[in-house]
Design a protein around this motif. Sequence first.
Motif, PDB file in Angstrom:
ATOM      1  N   GLY A 159       0.755  -1.154   0.138  1.00  0.00           N
ATOM      2  CA  GLY A 159      -0.045   0.053  -0.086  1.00  0.00           C
ATOM      3  C   GLY A 159       0.911   1.186   0.022  1.00  0.00           C
ATOM      4  O   GLY A 159       1.979   1.346  -0.244  1.00  0.00           O
ATOM      5  N   GLU A 160       0.264   2.212   0.598  1.00  0.00           N
ATOM      6  CA  GLU A 160       0.882   3.795   0.512  1.00  0.00           C
ATOM      7  C   GLU A 160       2.170   3.457   1.247  1.00  0.00           C
ATOM      8  O   GLU A 160       2.416   2.955   2.371  1.00  0.00           O
ATOM      9  CB  GLU A 160       0.102   4.527   1.146  1.00  0.00           C
ATOM     10  N   VAL A 161       3.064   4.067   0.652  1.00  0.00           N
ATOM     11  CA  VAL A 161       4.361   4.608   1.249  1.00  0.00           C
ATOM     12  C   VAL A 161       4.627   6.020   1.457  1.00  0.00           C
ATOM     13  O   VAL A 161       4.794   6.683   0.304  1.00  0.00           O
ATOM     14  CB  VAL A 161       5.546   3.827   0.335  1.00  0.00           C
ATOM     15  N   VAL A 162       5.180   6.490   2.536  1.00  0.00           N
ATOM     16  CA  VAL A 162       5.564   7.940   2.706  1.00  0.00           C
ATOM     17  C   VAL A 162       7.236   7.986   3.143  1.00  0.00           C
ATOM     18  O   VAL A 162       7.812   7.320   3.876  1.00  0.00           O
ATOM     19  CB  VAL A 162       4.882   8.444   3.958  1.00  0.00           C
ATOM     20  N   MET A 163       7.821   8.533   2.040  1.00  0.00           N
ATOM     21  CA  MET A 163       8.986   8.994   2.133  1.00  0.00           C
ATOM     22  C   MET A 163       9.333  10.103   3.019  1.00  0.00           C
ATOM     23  O   MET A 163       8.941  11.139   2.695  1.00  0.00           O
ATOM     24  CB  MET A 163       9.527   9.144   0.786  1.00  0.00           C
ATOM     25  N   VAL A 164      10.244  10.161   3.977  1.00  0.00           N
ATOM     26  CA  VAL A 164      10.525  11.039   4.993  1.00  0.00           C
ATOM     27  C   VAL A 164      12.185  11.499   4.441  1.00  0.00           C
ATOM     28  O   VAL A 164      12.858  10.622   4.525  1.00  0.00           O
ATOM     29  CB  VAL A 164      10.469  10.634   6.461  1.00  0.00           C
ATOM     30  N   ASN A 165      12.083  12.629   3.858  1.00  0.00           N
ATOM     31  CA  ASN A 165      13.345  13.211   3.349  1.00  0.00           C
ATOM     32  C   ASN A 165      13.959  14.191   4.221  1.00  0.00           C
ATOM     33  O   ASN A 165      13.379  15.228   4.665  1.00  0.00           O
ATOM     34  CB  ASN A 165      13.036  13.839   2.053  1.00  0.00           C
ATOM     35  N   LEU A 166      14.975  13.897   4.796  1.00  0.00           N
ATOM     36  CA  LEU A 166      15.782  14.840   5.722  1.00  0.00           C
ATOM     37  C   LEU A 166      16.880  15.270   4.715  1.00  0.00           C
ATOM     38  O   LEU A 166      17.714  14.648   4.074  1.00  0.00           O
ATOM     39  CB  LEU A 166      16.327  14.179   7.117  1.00  0.00           C
ATOM     40  N   LEU A 167      17.028  16.942   4.733  1.00  0.00           N
ATOM     41  CA  LEU A 167      17.843  17.575   3.537  1.00  0.00           C
ATOM     42  C   LEU A 167      18.897  18.423   4.092  1.00  0.00           C
ATOM     43  O   LEU A 167      18.334  19.204   5.026  1.00  0.00           O
ATOM     44  CB  LEU A 167      16.969  18.201   2.661  1.00  0.00           C
ATOM     45  N   LYS A 168      19.918  18.337   3.938  1.00  0.00           N
ATOM     46  CA  LYS A 168      20.941  19.099   3.946  1.00  0.00           C
ATOM     47  C   LYS A 168      21.602  19.762   2.933  1.00  0.00           C
ATOM     48  O   LYS A 168      22.239  18.944   2.022  1.00  0.00           O
ATOM     49  CB  LYS A 168      22.313  18.524   5.096  1.00  0.00           C
ATOM     50  N   PHE A 169      21.387  21.071   2.418  1.00  0.00           N
ATOM     51  CA  PHE A 169      21.961  21.496   1.422  1.00  0.00           C
ATOM     52  C   PHE A 169      23.577  21.914   1.309  1.00  0.00           C
ATOM     53  O   PHE A 169      23.848  22.429   2.440  1.00  0.00           O
ATOM     54  CB  PHE A 169      21.193  22.758   0.831  1.00  0.00           C
ATOM     55  N   LYS A 170      23.991  21.910   0.197  1.00  0.00           N
ATOM     56  CA  LYS A 170      25.379  22.462   0.091  1.00  0.00           C
ATOM     57  C   LYS A 170      25.187  23.965   0.200  1.00  0.00           C
ATOM     58  O   LYS A 170      24.157  24.482  -0.145  1.00  0.00           O
ATOM     59  CB  LYS A 170      26.318  22.318  -1.049  1.00  0.00           C
TER      60      LYS A 170
END
Length: 133
Positions: A20-31
Amino acid sequence: MSITPNSDQFMDYVNSDLEGEVVMVNLLKFKESAESGDGSGSDAYERYGDAVIKMVESQGGTLLWLGQARHVFIGDADANDWDSVALVSYPSRQAFIDMVSTNEYREAHTHREDGLENTVVIACAPLSFTPQG
């Protein structure tokens, strides 16, 4: 730190039992600056996001939430130095696999590589029980 899954991580996801549904948790650190020299890391990631959100929607998914990571409430503040958090829903594990397997996604991914210093992406599935309360 790699910003793409290694082959073992990708195959573990492909062969997982996520239903079923998949939620992607994206933790992001930018250059601070994009490697291409075209603006900041955040600018490069925005170019990635502009292209990919259309792909997500074409797979039946949606961007649920995007915001700044402002304060670590619990945990090691030094280890959790994230700029942004994105929650992206896909109708299925396969919908995500189909999207990231396209040439169009690979082309957009260059902007992601250009802008991200670090990331953690966690695939989440709904609980199969209702908490008692």
